[in-house]
Design an enzyme around this catalytic site. Structure first.
Site, PDB file in Angstrom:
ATOM      1  N   ASP A   1       5.020  -9.661   2.208  1.00 47.49           N
ATOM      2  CA  ASP A   1       5.027 -10.576   1.072  1.00 47.49           C
ATOM      3  C   ASP A   1       4.745 -11.980   1.599  1.00 47.49           C
ATOM      4  O   ASP A   1       5.516 -12.513   2.402  1.00 47.49           O
ATOM      5  CB  ASP A   1       6.388 -10.520   0.364  1.00 47.49           C
ATOM      6  CG  ASP A   1       6.373 -11.201  -0.991  1.00 47.49           C
ATOM      7  OD1 ASP A   1       5.289 -11.648  -1.421  1.00 47.49           O
ATOM      8  OD2 ASP A   1       7.440 -11.286  -1.622  1.00 47.49           O
TER       9      ASP A   1
ATOM     10  N   ASP B   1      -0.923 -11.308  -2.887  1.00 44.66           N
ATOM     11  CA  ASP B   1      -0.053 -11.787  -1.820  1.00 44.66           C
ATOM     12  C   ASP B   1       0.984 -10.783  -1.341  1.00 44.66           C
ATOM     13  O   ASP B   1       1.891 -11.149  -0.584  1.00 44.66           O
ATOM     14  CB  ASP B   1       0.660 -13.065  -2.273  1.00 44.66           C
ATOM     15  CG  ASP B   1       1.532 -12.860  -3.501  1.00 44.66           C
ATOM     16  OD1 ASP B   1       1.322 -11.859  -4.209  1.00 44.66           O
ATOM     17  OD2 ASP B   1       2.416 -13.706  -3.746  1.00 44.66           O
ATOM     18  N   GLU B   2       0.878  -9.520  -1.720  1.00 42.55           N
ATOM     19  CA  GLU B   2       1.844  -8.554  -1.207  1.00 42.55           C
ATOM     20  C   GLU B   2       1.253  -7.149  -1.198  1.00 42.55           C
ATOM     21  O   GLU B   2       0.353  -6.823  -1.967  1.00 42.55           O
ATOM     22  CB  GLU B   2       3.152  -8.578  -1.999  1.00 42.55           C
ATOM     23  CG  GLU B   2       3.018  -8.200  -3.448  1.00 42.55           C
ATOM     24  CD  GLU B   2       4.376  -8.127  -4.150  1.00 42.55           C
ATOM     25  OE1 GLU B   2       5.345  -7.621  -3.552  1.00 42.55           O
ATOM     26  OE2 GLU B   2       4.445  -8.582  -5.307  1.00 42.55           O
TER      27      GLU B   2
END
Length: 358
Positions: A10, A104-105
């Site tokens: 993350d 983003d993860e």
């Protein structure tokens, strides 16, 4: 029993961190990505801003009051996508079992990996270091034997975290975890649980499956499992694509049309990015999903005769599906935007009217 080795990566305050990376004058200062208008909403906040209580989905006006020196910057999705691509390239150096959740993860299954390293923790350390070297950005990593625990672990020691939940420590970890820290238990549900005397995983584990299903419907089975550290979902990088979507559950319910449209715009960009990354290139139906505070859910969709292949028209169409009649006095707790109905253009299908599904 053999356990999988799952890593959840993350990126820390991704959008805001990218802005600070690209603009040195923003480093060390409270930054909010989003509109600085009376009806705007924060899309992301730097850690300097979070110290003042600024968080994503917060009205910009409220954020500015809580942090008078807050600096607002407009989002730059092409730049975020560019860096997200670089980050994913790092993932694929270790495994092909990568399941992106957003820009983003992502989940990674490194039980068997390309470098033959037996330690998922060491792999996570290497990934974090490579991301920093290649992009200048900081990631947090959670490591465990299933997706729920890995996701929970990645949020335990932010920013720049590296947290491991081992099979022999998972039971005690889950037992002591406050229910609001459980991934998959939203703010409203956590508040209901506390009112019912359920404060921790230990309290949740005392409830029978029948009781949880009665209280929380279909989610009861999930709550029953995670209170015991059980999650049988696998990392799914490749599947027959029937739909591509993105959604977000908000810490605070949304009531204002301008805020809701801002979130639809942001989620639609993420959804379109996932669509372009998938092998599906012939989607014809656009859908928005709304879940209200009382957990009632509706979808509204539109089917096009031509395939969906351009981002701006897709986002505009998603926004057009959100109308005043969909507002609710109790507020909206979740918004999703998706693409479906994958077919070749030579297979004609009559476009449908706007539909409201309950």
């Amino acid at each position: 029993m053999d356990h999988h080795k799952i890593i959840h990566i993350d990126m820390d305050a991704f959008y805001a961190s990218v802005e600070q990376l690209d603009h040195s004058e923003l480093r060390g200062k409270p930054v909010a990505v989003g509109g600085n208008s009376q009806r705007g909403v924060v899309a992301a906040a730097s850690y300097e801003a979070r110290k003042f209580g600024v968080k994503s989905a917060m009205p910009s006006a409220k954020a500015a009051k809580q942090c008078p020196h807050l600096i607002f910057v407009p989002p730059r999705f092409p730049r975020y996508k560019e860096l997200s691509n670089q980050i994913r390239e790092v993932f694929f150096e270790y495994t092909d079992l990568v399941e992106p959740l957003s820009l983003d993860e992502a989940y990674l299954d490194v039980t068997e990996n390309k470098i033959g390293l037996n330690s998922a923790t060491l792999i996570a350390k290497e990934i974090k270091q490579k991301i920093k070297e290649r992009t200048g950005l900081i990631a947090s990593a959670g490591i465990s034997y299933n997706k729920f625990l890995a996701k929970t672990a990645s949020d335990m020691d932010k920013p720049d975290g590296l947290y491991v939940i081992l099979p022999d420590t998972a039971e005690d970890f889950v037992a002591s975890l406050p229910v609001h820290r459980f991934h998959g238990i939203g703010k409203v549900t956590a508040e209901k649980m506390v009112k019912a005397g359920i404060f921790t995983g230990k309290d949740l584990r005392k409830k029978t499956l029948e009781d949880l299903k009665l209280r929380y419907g279909k989610s009861g089975q999930y709550y029953y499992n995670i209170s015991r550290g059980v999650d049988t979902r696998s990392v799914q990088p490749v599947r027959e694509t029937k739909s591509v979507s993105a959604e977000r559950t908000f810490e605070d319910n949304l009531y204002d049309m301008a805020d809701i449209r801002t979130e639809i715009d942001r989620i639609a960009h993420i959804s379109f990015d996932r669509y372009k990354r998938s092998k599906a290139s012939d989607g014809h139906t656009i859908t928005i999903k709304l879940k209200y505070a009382d957990f009632r859910q509706i979808t509204r969709s539109k089917t096009l005769e031509q395939r969906i292949n351009e981002e701006v028209p897709f986002v505009d169409l998603a926004l057009s599906l959100m109308t005043e009649d969909l507002l609710n006095d109790d507020g909206i707790r979740l918004i999703g935007v998706g693409i479906s109905n994958f077919r070749k253009d030579e297979e004609p299908q009559k476009p449908s009217q706007l539909t409201l599904e309950f």
